[in-house]
Motif scaffolding. Structure first.
Motif, mmCIF file in Angstrom:
data_model
loop_
_atom_site.group_PDB
_atom_site.id
_atom_site.type_symbol
_atom_site.label_atom_id
_atom_site.label_comp_id
_atom_site.label_asym_id
_atom_site.label_seq_id
_atom_site.Cartn_x
_atom_site.Cartn_y
_atom_site.Cartn_z
ATOM 1 N N LYS A 226 -59.380 -29.249 48.253
ATOM 2 C CA LYS A 226 -58.632 -28.076 47.781
ATOM 3 C C LYS A 226 -59.554 -26.920 47.409
ATOM 4 N N GLY A 227 -59.102 -25.700 47.712
ATOM 5 C CA GLY A 227 -59.855 -24.535 47.283
ATOM 6 C C GLY A 227 -59.526 -24.173 45.856
ATOM 7 N N GLY A 228 -60.468 -23.520 45.211
ATOM 8 C CA GLY A 228 -60.205 -22.948 43.894
ATOM 9 C C GLY A 228 -60.097 -23.930 42.749
ATOM 10 N N LYS B 254 -73.035 -15.222 42.414
ATOM 11 C CA LYS B 254 -72.326 -14.554 41.311
ATOM 12 C C LYS B 254 -72.291 -15.443 40.076
ATOM 13 N N PRO C 261 -63.935 -25.419 50.564
ATOM 14 C CA PRO C 261 -62.839 -26.387 50.618
ATOM 15 C C PRO C 261 -62.639 -26.892 52.040
ATOM 16 N N CYS D 187 -53.093 -22.429 23.960
ATOM 17 C CA CYS D 187 -52.829 -21.019 23.683
ATOM 18 C C CYS D 187 -53.620 -20.580 22.450
ATOM 19 N N LYS E 289 -53.189 -18.217 20.537
ATOM 20 C CA LYS E 289 -52.394 -17.673 19.434
ATOM 21 C C LYS E 289 -51.691 -18.785 18.659
ATOM 22 N N CYS E 290 -50.952 -19.624 19.374
ATOM 23 C CA CYS E 290 -50.132 -20.615 18.656
ATOM 24 C C CYS E 290 -50.720 -22.010 18.708
ATOM 25 N N VAL F 112 -50.612 -26.636 26.618
ATOM 26 C CA VAL F 112 -49.551 -26.544 27.609
ATOM 27 C C VAL F 112 -49.609 -27.625 28.677
ATOM 28 N N GLY G 77 -60.439 -19.623 47.967
ATOM 29 C CA GLY G 77 -59.516 -20.743 47.926
ATOM 30 C C GLY G 77 -58.841 -20.830 46.571
ATOM 31 N N GLY G 78 -57.652 -21.415 46.565
ATOM 32 C CA GLY G 78 -56.993 -21.724 45.302
ATOM 33 C C GLY G 78 -56.412 -20.544 44.549
ATOM 34 N N ALA H 248 -63.805 -11.923 38.862
ATOM 35 C CA ALA H 248 -64.792 -11.363 39.785
ATOM 36 C C ALA H 248 -65.140 -12.308 40.920
ATOM 37 N N VAL H 249 -65.171 -13.614 40.631
ATOM 38 C CA VAL H 249 -65.594 -14.548 41.682
ATOM 39 C C VAL H 249 -64.565 -14.580 42.828
ATOM 40 N N PHE I 52 -51.412 -15.507 31.545
ATOM 41 C CA PHE I 52 -50.650 -16.727 31.290
ATOM 42 C C PHE I 52 -49.746 -16.485 30.088
ATOM 43 N N CYS J 206 -47.588 -17.969 27.360
ATOM 44 C CA CYS J 206 -47.357 -19.237 26.665
ATOM 45 C C CYS J 206 -45.857 -19.480 26.525
ATOM 46 N N PRO J 207 -45.358 -20.624 27.021
ATOM 47 C CA PRO J 207 -43.908 -20.871 26.937
ATOM 48 C C PRO J 207 -43.446 -21.072 25.492
ATOM 49 N N HIS J 208 -44.420 -21.287 24.607
ATOM 50 C CA HIS J 208 -44.067 -21.550 23.210
ATOM 51 C C HIS J 208 -43.920 -20.262 22.428
ATOM 52 N N CYS J 209 -44.937 -19.386 22.537
ATOM 53 C CA CYS J 209 -44.912 -18.188 21.690
ATOM 54 C C CYS J 209 -44.889 -16.893 22.497
ATOM 55 N N GLU K 28 -47.108 -15.368 24.009
ATOM 56 C CA GLU K 28 -48.337 -14.569 24.011
ATOM 57 C C GLU K 28 -48.949 -14.636 25.402
ATOM 58 N N THR L 190 -52.104 -14.534 27.696
ATOM 59 C CA THR L 190 -53.565 -14.656 27.654
ATOM 60 C C THR L 190 -54.112 -14.486 29.064
ATOM 61 N N ILE M 92 -56.294 -15.742 31.179
ATOM 62 C CA ILE M 92 -57.192 -16.880 31.402
ATOM 63 C C ILE M 92 -58.246 -16.554 32.450
ATOM 64 N N PHE M 93 -57.798 -15.877 33.504
ATOM 65 C CA PHE M 93 -58.709 -15.598 34.612
ATOM 66 C C PHE M 93 -59.111 -14.130 34.607
ATOM 67 N N THR N 83 -45.446 -23.867 38.451
ATOM 68 C CA THR N 83 -46.280 -24.982 38.904
ATOM 69 C C THR N 83 -45.459 -26.263 38.970
#
Lengths: 259, 271
Positions: A63-65, A101, A174, A235, A237-238, A242, B24-25, B164-165, B194, B196-199, B201, B203, B205-206, B233
């Motif tokens: 898999k990629g990524g 990079k 990949p 998360c 914040k909270c 997940v 990829g991905g 960036a990658v 992302f 958050c399904p809870h609060c 918020e 974020t 991530i990437f 997902t």
């Protein structure tokens, strides 16, 4: 090897040099004579070169990524923390070379010496090689077909002056194609310790991992193990977590028992 | 000037869209699938051609893994993924004897199969054909662009994630498009924050902003950002119809908006 026609039957096929699509190919004579199907002399040359490399590890994923390059970089850094351990990181992702990079080496150039190409040294004991160092601009695309990519990988293994190395980590793109076959083929006589396979928890990744495991079996490449990356997110914040974290045991189970 | 191609099996296909990424991905297959679903929801007939030979993800996403492919006079019959037969799919996944079988082929053999996929699948009448590709700029990409060139594809959707990658690889993909004369419909930034399904918020991530910046740098349209949604997902893991099941998802407006842009640019009248 120069560019081959689209319908190339393959250099080791019985039709090599003789098929209709071979007409006009610059390599036709080579294939028809059977020379192309003979073992590549580079395999022996690479075996010699690799005598100074103690351990060779391929980092794979169907898999990629999923984080192959990230993992390869971390592994290289981790091993190189002991300054008495010589580490080499080779990036054979020809189309998407991420290692420069990730290692903070973008813009570095490769130099030639009497003994071959010099890898780019991040530390005294950590050398890196990637096609990324051969490109003059970040926009440059490497639009090569399989045979040309294979040629580059051969050069990386045969012509880079790695010196005395304890660990050579090979980061791959990949899939299960040219680059992977070439790496295994060219290192065939030099003994690869094995492969580390990277995945994320999702089934979409695992289904490719199973293929990659089958690839390893097919080419008789030992599997050192599987690493699960991106196992979950808390998360900030909270603080609720997940994605569920699969234990490695469960992961092994899921690899063999698809959903 | 190229000779007009024999229409053949693509004669009934109105618009062809390639989904590419250097990286990829990043979600090419996800975006391809969701785009197809969104176009279908707008009443269109859609085909998906999955030319990722080493990692064919789409059959499982649409819950049709393991289906057999049949032959007819004009070639292979694509697999319909819904009862209404408004989405059809062709993938090497259907040709494997076992789902875990690895396709360990070098370039020339991959090129040959891709050519067959383009010319020998009996698509029939389609409004849109979405072509999902593997990451990179190599055999599969050259083969599919060459094979589709006579049919004047609408262009390419180029998918990236913000960091960036990814952007680094996708810049090269944009160069590829330029070099092979493939128009870029626009850049889609996936996994863009992302929630958050809870609060709730959000974020990053990437990281953030990479896709828009890339589009600006390359002088191509930025089509939108699709956030990372764990429900999406889960839905794709289980092969559910995401658009129907999750209109509340933060990803839903983004995907519909992207589909609408395609519909506006390349409308298909009432058939």
């Amino acid at each position: 090897m120069e560019e081959v026609p689209h319908d190339c039957p393959g250099v080791s096929s019985a039709q090599a040099g003789r098929g209709a699509s071979c007409q006009g190919c610059p390599n036709q004579g080579l294939c028809a004579s059977g020379a192309a199907a003979a073992p590549d002399p580079a395999i022996e040359e690479i075996k010699e070169k690799m005598k100074t490399v103690k351990h060779k590890i391929l980092v794979l994923s169907g898999k990629g990524g999923v984080g192959k390059s990230t993992f390869s970089a971390h592994l290289a850094h981790g091993l190189a923390e002991d300054e008495n351990t010589q580490v080499a990181l080779l990036d054979i992702d020809i189309c998407g070379p991420s290692i420069p990079k990730i290692m903070g080496l973008e813009g570095e150039q490769v130099h030639q010496s009497g003994s071959g190409w010099s890898p780019v040294f991040l530390e005294d004991n950590l050398g890196v090689m990637s096609v990324g160092f051969l490109l003059s601009s970040p926009d440059d695309a490497v639009i090569w077909r399989g045979p040309k990519k294979n040629g580059m990988i051969k050069q990386f293994l045969r012509d880079v002056d790695w010196g005395e190395v304890d660990y050579l980590i090979v980061d791959t793109p990949p899939g299960t194609s040219d680059e992977h076959l070439s790496a295994v083929q060219y290192l065939a006589a030099a003994h690869i310790d094995g492969a580390v396979i990277i995945t994320t928890p999702q089934e979409v990744s695992l289904q490719d991992v199973r293929k990659e495991i089958n690839f390893c079996h097919k080419v008789k490449l030992p599997i050192i193990g599987v690493v699960e990356n991106m196992s979950g997110f808390t998360c900030p914040k909270c603080q609720v977590r997940v994605a569920t974290k699969e234990s490695l045991f469960l992961l092994k189970h899921r690899i063999h028992q698809p959903l | 000037m190229e000779a007009a191609a024999e229409p053949g099996n693509l004669a009934g296909v109105r618009h062809i869209i390639l989904v590419l990424s250097g990286k990829g991905g990043v979600g090419k297959s996800t975006i391809s699938t969701e785009l197809a679903l969104a176009l279908r929801h707008a009443g269109k007939k859609v085909g998906i051609l999955d030319v990722d030979l080493c990692g064919p993800s789409i059959p499982r996403m649409l819950r049709v893994q393991g289906k057999a492919v049949h032959q007819c006079d004009s070639g292979w019959v694509p697999v319909f993924v819904d009862q209404e037969q408004s989405i059809s799919l062709m993938s090497v996944g259907f040709l494997l004897e076992k789902p875990d079988e690895a396709v360990v082929w070098r370039g020339p053999k991959k090129n040959a199969l891709i050519k067959q996929f383009v010319s020998d699948v009996a698509w029939g009448q389609l409004d849109y054909l979405v072509v999902d590709t593997p990451p990179g700029t190599s055999d599969e990409h050259m083969a599919v662009v060459d094979a589709l060139r006579p049919y004047s594809p609408l262009g390419a959707l180029v998918v990236t994630t913000p960091q960036a990658v990814s952007v680094g690889d996708v810049r090269r993909e944009l160069t590829f498009c330029k070099k092979v004369g493939l128009r870029v419909i626009g850049v889609v930034e996936n996994m863009s924050g992302f929630v958050c399904p809870h609060c709730e918020e959000c974020t990053n991530i990437f990281s953030r902003g990479g896709g828009e910046e890339l589009a600006r740098h390359a002088g191509v349209p930025f089509l939108g950002s699709v956030p990372l949604d764990p429900e999406l997902t889960r839905s794709l893991e289980e092969g559910r119809d995401f658009i129907q099941g999750f209109p509340e998802s933060p990803a839903f407006p983004a995907l519909s908006c992207i589909a609408q842009k395609i519909l506006n640019e390349a409308p298909v009248g009432l058939s």
